[in-house]
Design a protein around this motif. Structure first.
Motif, PDB file in Angstrom:
ATOM      1  N   TRP A   1       0.957  -1.077  -0.076  1.00  0.00           N
ATOM      2  CA  TRP A   1       0.113  -0.008   0.095  1.00  0.00           C
ATOM      3  C   TRP A   1       0.950   1.302   0.097  1.00  0.00           C
ATOM      4  CZ3 TRP A   1      -0.030   3.530   4.225  1.00  0.00           C
ATOM      5  CH2 TRP A   1      -0.792   4.776   4.083  1.00  0.00           C
ATOM      6  N   ALA A   2       0.698   2.092  -0.699  1.00  0.00           N
ATOM      7  CA  ALA A   2       1.090   3.512  -0.561  1.00  0.00           C
ATOM      8  C   ALA A   2       0.060   4.566  -0.991  1.00  0.00           C
ATOM      9  CB  ALA A   2       2.299   3.678  -1.941  1.00  0.00           C
ATOM     10  N   PRO A   3       0.063   5.800  -0.345  1.00  0.00           N
ATOM     11  CA  PRO A   3      -1.054   6.625  -0.594  1.00  0.00           C
ATOM     12  C   PRO A   3      -0.698   7.358  -1.647  1.00  0.00           C
ATOM     13  CG  PRO A   3       0.522   7.419   1.221  1.00  0.00           C
ATOM     14  CD  PRO A   3       0.767   5.863   0.839  1.00  0.00           C
ATOM     15  N   GLU A   4      -1.566   8.425  -2.086  1.00  0.00           N
ATOM     16  CA  GLU A   4      -1.066   9.521  -3.105  1.00  0.00           C
ATOM     17  C   GLU A   4       0.045  10.319  -2.764  1.00  0.00           C
ATOM     18  OE1 GLU A   4      -5.420  11.282  -4.015  1.00  0.00           O
ATOM     19  OE2 GLU A   4      -5.161  10.221  -1.855  1.00  0.00           O
ATOM     20  N   ASP A   5       0.911  10.594  -3.851  1.00  0.00           N
ATOM     21  CA  ASP A   5       2.091  11.339  -3.572  1.00  0.00           C
ATOM     22  C   ASP A   5       1.577  12.536  -2.672  1.00  0.00           C
ATOM     23  OD1 ASP A   5       3.810   9.657  -4.610  1.00  0.00           O
ATOM     24  OD2 ASP A   5       4.057  10.734  -6.492  1.00  0.00           O
ATOM     25  N   ARG A   6       0.650  13.243  -2.825  1.00  0.00           N
ATOM     26  CA  ARG A   6       0.196  14.507  -2.275  1.00  0.00           C
ATOM     27  C   ARG A   6       0.009  14.243  -0.987  1.00  0.00           C
ATOM     28  NH1 ARG A   6       2.219  17.413  -3.291  1.00  0.00           N
ATOM     29  NH2 ARG A   6       1.010  19.261  -2.573  1.00  0.00           N
ATOM     30  N   ALA A   7      -0.761  13.022  -0.401  1.00  0.00           N
ATOM     31  CA  ALA A   7      -0.789  12.662   0.813  1.00  0.00           C
ATOM     32  C   ALA A   7       0.622  12.940   1.704  1.00  0.00           C
ATOM     33  CB  ALA A   7      -1.319  11.442   1.265  1.00  0.00           C
ATOM     34  N   SER A   8       1.744  12.451   1.138  1.00  0.00           N
ATOM     35  CA  SER A   8       2.855  12.535   1.996  1.00  0.00           C
ATOM     36  C   SER A   8       3.811  13.520   1.749  1.00  0.00           C
ATOM     37  CB  SER A   8       3.932  11.115   1.476  1.00  0.00           C
ATOM     38  OG  SER A   8       4.220  11.243   0.325  1.00  0.00           O
ATOM     39  N   THR A   9       3.454  14.337   0.581  1.00  0.00           N
ATOM     40  CA  THR A   9       4.396  15.498   0.229  1.00  0.00           C
ATOM     41  C   THR A   9       3.369  16.826   0.365  1.00  0.00           C
ATOM     42  OG1 THR A   9       3.690  15.536  -2.054  1.00  0.00           O
ATOM     43  CG2 THR A   9       5.622  14.108  -1.372  1.00  0.00           C
ATOM     44  N   PHE A  10       2.384  16.735   1.043  1.00  0.00           N
ATOM     45  CA  PHE A  10       1.718  18.231   0.939  1.00  0.00           C
ATOM     46  C   PHE A  10       2.651  19.488   1.623  1.00  0.00           C
ATOM     47  CE2 PHE A  10      -0.667  21.183   3.803  1.00  0.00           C
ATOM     48  CZ  PHE A  10      -1.744  21.507   2.983  1.00  0.00           C
ATOM     49  N   GLY A  11       2.620  20.349   1.289  1.00  0.00           N
ATOM     50  CA  GLY A  11       3.494  21.281   1.453  1.00  0.00           C
ATOM     51  C   GLY A  11       4.680  21.657   0.729  1.00  0.00           C
ATOM     52  N   GLY A  12       5.133  20.456   0.164  1.00  0.00           N
ATOM     53  CA  GLY A  12       6.426  20.304  -0.846  1.00  0.00           C
ATOM     54  C   GLY A  12       7.467  20.678  -0.125  1.00  0.00           C
ATOM     55  N   ASP A  13       8.501  21.389  -0.890  1.00  0.00           N
ATOM     56  CA  ASP A  13       9.633  21.757  -0.328  1.00  0.00           C
ATOM     57  C   ASP A  13       9.563  22.824   0.472  1.00  0.00           C
ATOM     58  OD1 ASP A  13      12.481  21.368  -0.511  1.00  0.00           O
ATOM     59  OD2 ASP A  13      12.555  23.482  -1.391  1.00  0.00           O
ATOM     60  N   LEU A  14       8.476  23.649   0.879  1.00  0.00           N
ATOM     61  CA  LEU A  14       8.539  24.820   1.529  1.00  0.00           C
ATOM     62  C   LEU A  14       8.347  24.252   2.822  1.00  0.00           C
ATOM     63  CD1 LEU A  14       5.857  26.941  -0.352  1.00  0.00           C
ATOM     64  CD2 LEU A  14       8.401  27.569  -0.063  1.00  0.00           C
ATOM     65  N   ASP A  15       7.596  23.133   3.174  1.00  0.00           N
ATOM     66  CA  ASP A  15       7.621  22.508   4.358  1.00  0.00           C
ATOM     67  C   ASP A  15       8.564  21.480   4.998  1.00  0.00           C
ATOM     68  OD1 ASP A  15       5.198  23.807   5.282  1.00  0.00           O
ATOM     69  OD2 ASP A  15       3.635  22.171   5.118  1.00  0.00           O
ATOM     70  N   ASN A  16       9.441  21.149   4.018  1.00  0.00           N
ATOM     71  CA  ASN A  16      10.450  19.938   4.126  1.00  0.00           C
ATOM     72  C   ASN A  16      11.457  20.608   5.439  1.00  0.00           C
ATOM     73  OD1 ASN A  16      11.865  17.680   3.689  1.00  0.00           O
ATOM     74  ND2 ASN A  16      12.974  18.561   2.239  1.00  0.00           N
ATOM     75  N   PHE A  17      11.556  19.601   6.239  1.00  0.00           N
ATOM     76  CA  PHE A  17      12.637  20.262   7.388  1.00  0.00           C
ATOM     77  C   PHE A  17      11.935  21.160   8.257  1.00  0.00           C
ATOM     78  CE2 PHE A  17      16.156  18.325   4.470  1.00  0.00           C
ATOM     79  CZ  PHE A  17      16.317  17.125   5.355  1.00  0.00           C
TER      80      PHE A  17
ATOM     81  N   ARG B   1      18.971  19.693   3.474  1.00  0.00           N
ATOM     82  CA  ARG B   1      19.736  19.288   4.515  1.00  0.00           C
ATOM     83  C   ARG B   1      21.128  19.965   4.399  1.00  0.00           C
ATOM     84  NH1 ARG B   1      19.025  14.072   3.351  1.00  0.00           N
ATOM     85  NH2 ARG B   1      20.853  14.132   2.064  1.00  0.00           N
ATOM     86  N   GLY B   2      21.734  20.094   3.255  1.00  0.00           N
ATOM     87  CA  GLY B   2      23.124  20.526   3.086  1.00  0.00           C
ATOM     88  C   GLY B   2      23.121  22.180   3.675  1.00  0.00           C
ATOM     89  N   ARG B   3      22.136  22.911   3.655  1.00  0.00           N
ATOM     90  CA  ARG B   3      21.833  24.146   4.013  1.00  0.00           C
ATOM     91  C   ARG B   3      21.860  24.139   5.523  1.00  0.00           C
ATOM     92  NH1 ARG B   3      16.519  26.682   2.011  1.00  0.00           N
ATOM     93  NH2 ARG B   3      16.776  28.179   3.814  1.00  0.00           N
ATOM     94  N   GLY B   4      21.019  23.281   6.324  1.00  0.00           N
ATOM     95  CA  GLY B   4      21.053  23.391   7.465  1.00  0.00           C
ATOM     96  C   GLY B   4      22.337  22.867   8.013  1.00  0.00           C
ATOM     97  N   ARG B   5      23.169  22.072   7.426  1.00  0.00           N
ATOM     98  CA  ARG B   5      24.516  21.554   7.921  1.00  0.00           C
ATOM     99  C   ARG B   5      25.443  22.886   7.814  1.00  0.00           C
ATOM    100  NH1 ARG B   5      25.046  15.299   6.297  1.00  0.00           N
ATOM    101  NH2 ARG B   5      23.332  14.514   7.403  1.00  0.00           N
ATOM    102  N   MET B   6      25.358  23.427   6.641  1.00  0.00           N
ATOM    103  CA  MET B   6      26.525  24.608   6.611  1.00  0.00           C
ATOM    104  C   MET B   6      26.044  25.622   7.652  1.00  0.00           C
ATOM    105  SD  MET B   6      28.685  26.038   4.898  1.00  0.00           S
ATOM    106  CE  MET B   6      29.089  25.280   3.380  1.00  0.00           C
TER     107      MET B   6
END
Length: 687
Positions: A191-207, A314-319
């Motif tokens: 089972w896998a949900p729709e991509d939009r279920a797991s990526t809601f908010g996209g890169d703006l919400d990531n990390f 992730r690299g931005r955060g590490r830098m």
């Protein structure tokens, strides 16, 4: 049926150079601080509890997971199966858009190249590994260590396809352990949900947090065509999580650099991260442009683009951590304390020597070689599948003609099974993406090394990146697994006789690419390993066994509490709910709710917890790690952290460190109310 797993028996910045404190540490299962964890959390776990957690935990390709039923069902993240979803999809039937929703087990589909591994035994092989390199320097040291690891692995597992044996370096050479895994190479998507279920908010919400991502998916391990029997598994807890409650994460964190010296970290800050960030950002831009050209291109690029955006952020955060004066000052203080403890013990000081000075002497060489090594070897091909297939076939043919102990480490007898599994996996190959990646790599290599560099000339001759990449991709037949299999089985003679242009190209560039690898191993890896081994011995002498090793994508257990954050720039409560999702949704990407979830909105309790944060110590590779309570029940899966948490690569800071977890309550809700996966709920024991 109740699982056998659990009838349960139930700050300040710190660095791994000194004794770990509070919730800090990605601990191996044979050195987990049970008493300290129980004291910190108010729990009563014991060694039997740890053993059962270990046997229910799963390592996937690049991710973590856990068994959640006795019939091989595995919980992980949706983003950990995104490549599988993409491989099983077509532009006409895109499971990323619809979700993968098999009505029964018979409809579960195999994920190309995916394996599931369970750690069954840990054996100390430090004495053998350190003896193998005794008295050797440079590449002879590296080759001797690699050869001994291959012998140990082969002796332990031989040709048993159901096992994988791996010698893992811990404490940067201070210890070596043989990890024996139960291996499943038939892993299917359940089972896998729709991509939009797991990526809601996209890169703006990531990390970041709040998050509203239902980043969960279910796989199943099979054996002999039938669901695997896995009597040790995590019981499913579908209840709402509670703030302040203890939580443990069992997973495979990828890589940390907490045991590096300050001089080594300066090389990361000044050379490694800047190059990596520039390279990643340009490829990200190219793939965005590529995806904008057509709907088909957007489909082709989506999985790769998600990964690149994750890597870049992730690299931005590490830098940000490495240019933070206060953070680096605390690192320097920890190193000074370490040196002082060693100096205060004359016997330890004499045995240790000056590994800090030895590592400092390596840094100018590493800084000089890194761009060439990175472009010609570490990121060769730019992610092109055809290039990767060709390099594997060419090098495997060349290496297999040698005795196992004389080969490059990845081609030893003990590792050929994994190599074949990956090489023969059925994956879609898109010529347009192949050319995009190969052209980008050739052009960036020429740019970084300069046009007059002999390596650039060896790669391109008088060709342009555009013309060469087009010719290689258009003429290659390596997308056909039967062609790859025939070349593998035909060995060196078949590879050399092949008229495939990608094969011939890889044959033609072996000299420069192998040469930089040889230099890197002899002039960087070997002296670094030698000095790091001495540092590890000194660290044990100064701090005893209260020190945990750097992450190495091997099984670890970390612990903490479910809680929010009140740090400036990172203030949030520990939970998000469906009510928050509806409030955040705008209907426009990336804040558009997955269609099936939106359609079922009236059926969903708005108070249901979607995501939560915890103080657990994690890093990349921990994605999919089972989040379990003190009773051994699974309550979620780790899928992210925050930007400030990215300094976790170099040191744990409890004030800012937060792991982001998807709750089993949310997964249960969508399985029942959105996707109608009643047969899976029954298997999970949800009434």
């Amino acid at each position: 049926m109740r699982p056998l797993l659990f009838a349960a028996s139930l700050s300040a910045l710190a660095f791994a150079a000194s004794a770990a404190s509070a919730e800090e540490g990605m601990w191996t299962f044979d050195n987990f601080p049970i008493a300290r964890a129980n004291q910190t959390l108010g729990t009563s776990i014991d060694q039997a509890w740890l053993d059962r957690v270990r046997l229910a935990s799963v390592r996937l390709s690049g991710c973590s997971a856990g068994f959640v039923s006795g019939e091989g069902l595995i919980l992980t993240n949706q983003h950990c199966v995104a490549s599988c979803v993409a491989a099983l999809s077509t532009p006409e039937m895109n499971y990323g858009d619809t979700g993968f929703l098999p009505a029964a087990r018979a409809e579960e589909k195999k994920c190309p190249g995916q394996v599931a591994e369970v750690l069954t035994e840990i054996t100390d092989v430090t004495e053998r590994m350190q003896a193998a390199g005794a008295g050797l320097e440079g590449q002879a040291f590296t080759q001797a260590r690699d050869a001994e690891a291959a012998r140990i692995e082969q002796e332990a597992c031989a040709d048993d396809a159901t096992r994988r044996c791996q010698v893992i370096s811990l404490y940067r050479g201070g210890q070596f352990k043989l990890y024996d895994f139960r291996r499943y190479d038939d892993v299917r998507l359940a089972w896998a949900p729709e991509d939009r279920a797991s990526t809601f908010g996209g890169d703006l919400d990531n990390f970041s947090f709040p998050r509203f991502a239902i980043d969960g998916a279910l796989l199943r391990a099979y054996e002999n065509g039938q669901p695997a029997q896995t009597p040790t598994f995590f019981a499913w807890n579908a209840e709402a999580p509670e703030a302040g409650s203890p939580v443990f994460l069992s997973g495979n964190p990828g890589s940390t650099e907490r045991l590096l010296t300050q001089d080594q970290l300066y090389t990361v800050r000044d050379v490694v991260l800047p190059l990596d960030q520039l390279i990643t950002s340009e490829l990200r831009g190219r793939l965005i442009r590529f995806g904008d050209e057509s709907e088909e291109n957007a489909f082709i690029a989506s999985d790769a683009l998600y990964g690149l955006e994750n890597t870049y952020k992730r690299g931005r955060g590490r830098m940000a951590a490495l240019i933070d004066p206060a953070f680096m000052a605390r690192r320097a203080e920890a190193e000074a304390d370490f040196k002082a403890r060693v100096a205060a013990n004359p016997e330890l000081a004499q045995a240790t020597g000056d590994p800090w000075g030895q590592l400092a002497a390596v840094q100018p060489i590493q800084r000089q070689l890194y761009p060439t090594y990175s472009m010609l070897e570490a990121r060769a091909g730019g992610g092109s599948l055809l290039f990767s297939y060709a390099r594997t076939l060419v090098r495997a043919a060349q290496e297999r003609a040698k005795p196992s102990e004389q080969r490059l480490a990845e081609y030893s007898d003990s590792r050929l099974s994994s190599l074949r599994n990956s090489l023969f996996a059925e994956r879609p190959v898109y010529p347009s993406m192949e050319q995009e990646r190969l052209e980008w790599w050739l052009s960036k290599t020429r740019e970084w090394l300069t046009i007059d560099n002999p390596n650039s000339q060896a790669l391109l001759g008088r060709d342009s990146p555009e013309a060469l990449s087009a010719r290689l991709v258009e003429g290659s037949t390596l997308a056909d697994v039967a062609v790859r299999r025939a070349l593998w089985e035909g060995g060196l003679a078949a590879v050399q006789a092949s008229d495939d242009p990608m094969i011939q190209y890889l044959l033609s560039i072996q000299e420069p690419t192998r040469a930089i690898r040889d230099r890197w191993e002899a002039e960087v890896e070997a002296p670094t390993a030698r000095a790091s081994e001495a540092l590890a011995a000194a660290r044990f002498g100064a701090y005893g066994d209260s020190v945990y090793p750097d992450a190495t994508f091997s099984l670890r257990l970390t612990y903490g509490q479910i809680e929010g954050s009140d740090v400036p720039g990172q203030t949030f409560e520990p939970f998000t709910t469906f009510a928050g999702l509806w409030d955040r949704a705008t209907g426009a990407p990336p804040f558009d709710v997955a269609p099936k979830i939106l359609a079922a909105g009236d059926q969903i309790d708005p108070g249901t917890v979607i995501d939560m944060t915890a103080s657990t110590d994690t890093i990349g590779g921990s994605s999919g790690s089972p989040a379990i309570n003190a009773a051994g029940e699974i309550i979620g899966a780790n899928f992210d952290s925050t930007v400030l948490t990215q300094r976790n690569a170099y040191g744990y800071d409890r004030d800012v460190n937060r792991s982001v977890l998807v709750s089993t309550e949310a997964i249960t809700t969508v399985l029942r109310d959105v996707y109608g996966m009643d047969h899976l709920l029954a298997e999970l024991g949800v009434e």
